[in-house]
Design an enzyme around this catalytic site. Structure first.
Site, PDB file in Angstrom:
ATOM      1  N   ARG A 166       0.877  -1.184   0.000  1.00 12.16           N
ATOM      2  CA  ARG A 166       0.000   0.000   0.000  1.00 12.16           C
ATOM      3  C   ARG A 166       0.906   1.223   0.000  1.00 12.16           C
ATOM      4  NH1 ARG A 166      -0.923   2.113   4.905  1.00 12.16           N
ATOM      5  NH2 ARG A 166       0.731   1.429   6.259  1.00 12.16           N
ATOM      6  N   ARG A 214      -2.450  10.802   2.137  1.00 12.97           N
ATOM      7  CA  ARG A 214      -3.193  11.582   3.134  1.00 12.97           C
ATOM      8  C   ARG A 214      -3.891  12.756   2.496  1.00 12.97           C
ATOM      9  NH1 ARG A 214       1.513  12.381   7.280  1.00 12.97           N
ATOM     10  NH2 ARG A 214       1.629  10.244   8.019  1.00 12.97           N
ATOM     11  N   ARG A 225      19.723  -6.624   0.281  1.00 14.91           N
ATOM     12  CA  ARG A 225      20.228  -5.460  -0.440  1.00 14.91           C
ATOM     13  C   ARG A 225      21.165  -4.744   0.522  1.00 14.91           C
ATOM     14  NH1 ARG A 225      20.857  -4.141  -5.376  1.00 14.91           N
ATOM     15  NH2 ARG A 225      20.157  -1.972  -5.311  1.00 14.91           N
ATOM     16  N   ARG A 242      19.302   9.240  -1.117  1.00 16.94           N
ATOM     17  CA  ARG A 242      18.974  10.376  -0.236  1.00 16.94           C
ATOM     18  C   ARG A 242      20.236  11.008   0.332  1.00 16.94           C
ATOM     19  NH1 ARG A 242      16.027   7.391   4.965  1.00 16.94           N
ATOM     20  NH2 ARG A 242      17.511   5.669   5.180  1.00 16.94           N
ATOM     21  N   GLU A 285      23.480   8.352   0.515  1.00 16.23           N
ATOM     22  CA  GLU A 285      23.205   6.915   0.683  1.00 16.23           C
ATOM     23  C   GLU A 285      23.007   6.274  -0.694  1.00 16.23           C
ATOM     24  OE1 GLU A 285      20.597   6.142   4.096  1.00 16.23           O
ATOM     25  OE2 GLU A 285      19.579   4.695   2.811  1.00 16.23           O
ATOM     26  N   TYR A 312      12.731  -7.165   8.007  1.00 18.48           N
ATOM     27  CA  TYR A 312      12.942  -5.772   8.371  1.00 18.48           C
ATOM     28  C   TYR A 312      12.052  -5.459   9.575  1.00 18.48           C
ATOM     29  CZ  TYR A 312      13.092  -0.829   8.699  1.00 18.48           C
ATOM     30  OH  TYR A 312      13.270   0.420   9.227  1.00 18.48           O
ATOM     31  N   ASP A 328      11.334  -2.443  12.626  1.00 20.90           N
ATOM     32  CA  ASP A 328      11.658  -1.149  13.223  1.00 20.90           C
ATOM     33  C   ASP A 328      12.139  -1.359  14.654  1.00 20.90           C
ATOM     34  OD1 ASP A 328      11.315   0.809  11.268  1.00 20.90           O
ATOM     35  OD2 ASP A 328       9.131   0.751  11.465  1.00 20.90           O
TER      36      ASP A 328
HETATM   37  P1  FAD Z   1      21.773  -5.113  14.363  1.00 14.47           P
HETATM   38  O1  FAD Z   1      21.686  -3.678  14.706  1.00 14.47           O
HETATM   39  O2  FAD Z   1      22.145  -5.464  12.968  1.00 14.47           O
HETATM   40  O3  FAD Z   1      22.798  -5.790  15.357  1.00 14.47           O
HETATM   41  C1  FAD Z   1      23.380  -7.061  15.121  1.00 14.47           C
HETATM   42  C2  FAD Z   1      24.826  -7.000  15.602  1.00 14.47           C
HETATM   43  O4  FAD Z   1      25.370  -8.323  15.589  1.00 14.47           O
HETATM   44  C3  FAD Z   1      25.725  -6.162  14.688  1.00 14.47           C
HETATM   45  O5  FAD Z   1      26.428  -5.223  15.481  1.00 14.47           O
HETATM   46  C4  FAD Z   1      26.664  -7.188  14.066  1.00 14.47           C
HETATM   47  O6  FAD Z   1      27.961  -6.663  13.823  1.00 14.47           O
HETATM   48  C5  FAD Z   1      26.710  -8.267  15.143  1.00 14.47           C
HETATM   49  N1  FAD Z   1      27.056  -9.606  14.649  1.00 14.47           N
HETATM   50  C6  FAD Z   1      26.494 -10.238  13.595  1.00 14.47           C
HETATM   51  N2  FAD Z   1      27.067 -11.461  13.438  1.00 14.47           N
HETATM   52  C7  FAD Z   1      27.992 -11.577  14.422  1.00 14.47           C
HETATM   53  C8  FAD Z   1      28.918 -12.613  14.770  1.00 14.47           C
HETATM   54  N3  FAD Z   1      28.991 -13.737  14.079  1.00 14.47           N
HETATM   55  N4  FAD Z   1      29.730 -12.422  15.831  1.00 14.47           N
HETATM   56  C9  FAD Z   1      29.681 -11.247  16.545  1.00 14.47           C
HETATM   57  N5  FAD Z   1      28.836 -10.240  16.248  1.00 14.47           N
HETATM   58  C10 FAD Z   1      28.001 -10.405  15.206  1.00 14.47           C
HETATM   59  N6  FAD Z   1      14.172   1.415  12.612  1.00 14.47           N
HETATM   60  C11 FAD Z   1      13.408   2.413  13.115  1.00 14.47           C
HETATM   61  O7  FAD Z   1      12.617   2.178  14.045  1.00 14.47           O
HETATM   62  N7  FAD Z   1      13.507   3.688  12.620  1.00 14.47           N
HETATM   63  C12 FAD Z   1      14.350   4.010  11.613  1.00 14.47           C
HETATM   64  O8  FAD Z   1      14.410   5.173  11.187  1.00 14.47           O
HETATM   65  C13 FAD Z   1      15.157   2.974  11.048  1.00 14.47           C
HETATM   66  N8  FAD Z   1      16.000   3.237  10.047  1.00 14.47           N
HETATM   67  C14 FAD Z   1      16.722   2.227   9.483  1.00 14.47           C
HETATM   68  C15 FAD Z   1      17.575   2.531   8.433  1.00 14.47           C
HETATM   69  C16 FAD Z   1      18.299   1.517   7.810  1.00 14.47           C
HETATM   70  C17 FAD Z   1      19.192   1.847   6.649  1.00 14.47           C
HETATM   71  C18 FAD Z   1      18.147   0.173   8.266  1.00 14.47           C
HETATM   72  C19 FAD Z   1      18.880  -0.947   7.582  1.00 14.47           C
HETATM   73  C20 FAD Z   1      17.347  -0.120   9.355  1.00 14.47           C
HETATM   74  C21 FAD Z   1      16.625   0.903   9.981  1.00 14.47           C
HETATM   75  N9  FAD Z   1      15.811   0.650  11.083  1.00 14.47           N
HETATM   76  C22 FAD Z   1      15.039   1.663  11.598  1.00 14.47           C
HETATM   77  C23 FAD Z   1      15.759  -0.695  11.708  1.00 14.47           C
HETATM   78  C24 FAD Z   1      16.798  -0.845  12.845  1.00 14.47           C
HETATM   79  O9  FAD Z   1      18.082  -0.659  12.301  1.00 14.47           O
HETATM   80  C25 FAD Z   1      16.663  -2.235  13.488  1.00 14.47           C
HETATM   81  O10 FAD Z   1      15.391  -2.345  14.095  1.00 14.47           O
HETATM   82  C26 FAD Z   1      17.718  -2.544  14.555  1.00 14.47           C
HETATM   83  O11 FAD Z   1      18.990  -2.082  14.228  1.00 14.47           O
HETATM   84  C27 FAD Z   1      17.794  -4.041  14.769  1.00 14.47           C
HETATM   85  O12 FAD Z   1      18.694  -4.376  15.801  1.00 14.47           O
HETATM   86  P2  FAD Z   1      19.340  -5.825  15.864  1.00 14.47           P
HETATM   87  O13 FAD Z   1      20.018  -5.948  17.182  1.00 14.47           O
HETATM   88  O14 FAD Z   1      18.359  -6.846  15.488  1.00 14.47           O
HETATM   89  O15 FAD Z   1      20.399  -5.870  14.649  1.00 14.47           O
END
Ligand code: FAD
Length: 368
Positions: free
Chosen positions: A170, A174, A247, A278, A298, A346, A348
């Site tokens: 979707r 607005r 990606r 952006r 980016e 994905y 948030d």
């Molecule tokens: P991650 O932040 O990826 O943490 C995983 C960690 O594990 C990393 O530090 C990695 O290095 C480590 N790791 C992986 N494998 C290993 C290994 N084998 N040994 C040791 N360490 C390891 N959310 C929002 O709410 N608002 C936003 O505006 C927003 N913007 C975003 C923009 C982008 C470009 C992206 C990609 C995401 C965005 N998000 C946003 C989503 C947000 O980034 C995630 O919700 C959040 O970072 C997820 O946290 P995580 O701990 O699951 O993963």
């Protein structure tokens, strides 16, 4: 042999930071392994002379859930930033998300009724199931060609007629003059960037940076009773069912000797010919008044093994493959998978926190 730790947290992103905080409250001892040289995962911010640069893409915290908002506000203070990105197409600027301001800029329509007529005139009936036709059926030619086509094609590296329509289930439209990108009642940026929030959660844990769990998994796993793995689930299982696709992104950062470069934290470039999607001006997330600024362009990038995985490509094939890995992970006795890479989705930040709070209850129960 007695384990030195109760929990081994692989990855220091938001998911494991919440697990660490909850576990500590219950008196559990945690060791954190992080393969990067800093904690915080994709929330990590680098301090460039007082400007907190979001190194892995801009992060705006927003949520519908009051309990999640209260939770993060207990960890750090948030400012009143509201995300109102702009789109630049050729030499014109348009407001996002698509709202009465955008319609005025595109067509000169003033009232919702006028805008609705214009939109209806342009919507087509879908004949083929692809992203282009889906978008045309939802918003018509002008919005599609000016604000969607080029941006989406750059993002996915494919022509819109080759992309599946599910990418845009979707498109929010607005009929109000309202540029606030998110519909959520709670929104902001942590004062001082995300690092204080993450550091607060991991306080009291032992942390080993620049350490990849998969380089010596047997040795590391012996350090604790339970392991929470937030890396890539397919990498954990050595890609036995094949690699899950992502990606990637490439960031080009520049420090400029000007106080205010673009006047808005985010400007999307929707033209296909401009290679980046952006430009982010980081100081504007925190209303910075420094005499200089830092911007990031980016660029979408092809993902190959070894590169940073940013966006999961949730096609039917990849989802089926993930399901095979998930079924394997259910058989694990000692290892729990979590985070965006563990769930191949994905998510948030507020969704990650909600999932981590649920997971932490289950994990803590194992120690009761
Ligand atoms: P991650 O932040 O990826 O943490 C995983 C960690 O594990 C990393 O530090 C990695 O290095 C480590 N790791 C992986 N494998 C290993 C290994 N084998 N040994 C040791 N360490 C390891 N959310 C929002 O709410 N608002 C936003 O505006 C927003 N913007 C975003 C923009 C982008 C470009 C992206 C990609 C995401 C965005 N998000 C946003 C989503 C947000 O980034 C995630 O919700 C959040 O970072 C997820 O946290 P995580 O701990 O699951 O993963």
């Amino acid at each position: 042999m007695l384990n030195r730790y109760d929990l081994l947290l692989v990855g220091s992103g938001l998911f494991n930071s919440i697990i660490a905080r909850e576990a500590k409250h219950k008196g559990l001892k945690c060791l954190v392994l992080e393969k990067r040289d800093n904690i915080g995962g994709n929330l990590y911010c680098e301090d460039v002379e007082g400007i907190h640069v979001h190194k892995y893409g801009p992060h705006i915290f927003h949520t519908k859930e009051k309990r999640i908002w209260d939770y993060v506000n207990n960890l750090t203070s948030f400012n009143h930033f509201i995300y109102t990105p702009l789109a630049r197409y050729k030499d014109k600027l348009y407001n996002l998300p698509f709202n009465m301001n955008t319609f005025y800029q595109l067509w000169g329509t003033i009232t919702p009724a006028e805008a609705m007529i214009k939109l209806k005139e342009q919507q087509i009936e879908m004949k083929n199931d692809n992203l282009e036709e889906k978008a045309l059926s939802l918003v018509g030619k002008d919005i599609y060609e000016t604000l969607i086509k080029g941006y989406t094609e750059k993002q996915w590296g494919k022509s819109a007629t080759e992309l599946p329509s599910f990418i845009i289930q979707r498109l929010p439209i607005r009929f109000r003059y309202d540029n606030n990108y998110f519909n959520d009642p709670y929104q902001g940026i942590p004062v001082g960037g995300y690092n204080p929030l993450i550091e607060q959660c991991f306080k009291g844990c032992d942390i080993q940076l620049s350490t990849d769990f998969l380089h010596d998994r047997d040795y590391f796993a012996k350090q604790a009773d339970k392991v929470v793995f937030t890396g890539m689930i397919d990498a954990y299982y050595e890609y036995i069912y094949g690699a899950l696709e992502y990606r990637s992104l490439r960031f080009e950062e520049e420090r400029l000797e000007t106080e205010n470069y673009q006047g808005n934290a985010a400007v999307n470039y929707t033209q296909r010919e401009i290679p980046y999607t952006r430009i982010i001006e980081h100081k504007l997330f925190e209303f910075g008044t420094q005499p200089h600024t830092v911007i990031t362009r980016e660029y979408p990038a092809v993902w190959e093994k070894g590169q940073e995985p940013f966006y999961p490509v949730n096609t039917a094939i990849n989802n089926k493959r993930y399901e095979q890995y998930r079924l394997l992970s259910e058989k694990e006795k000692k290892v729990i998978f979590g985070g965006r890479l563990g769930y191949y989705k994905y998510l948030d930040m507020d969704q990650i926190i909600a999932l981590a709070l649920d997971a932490s209850k289950e994990i803590i129960n194992c120690f009761n």
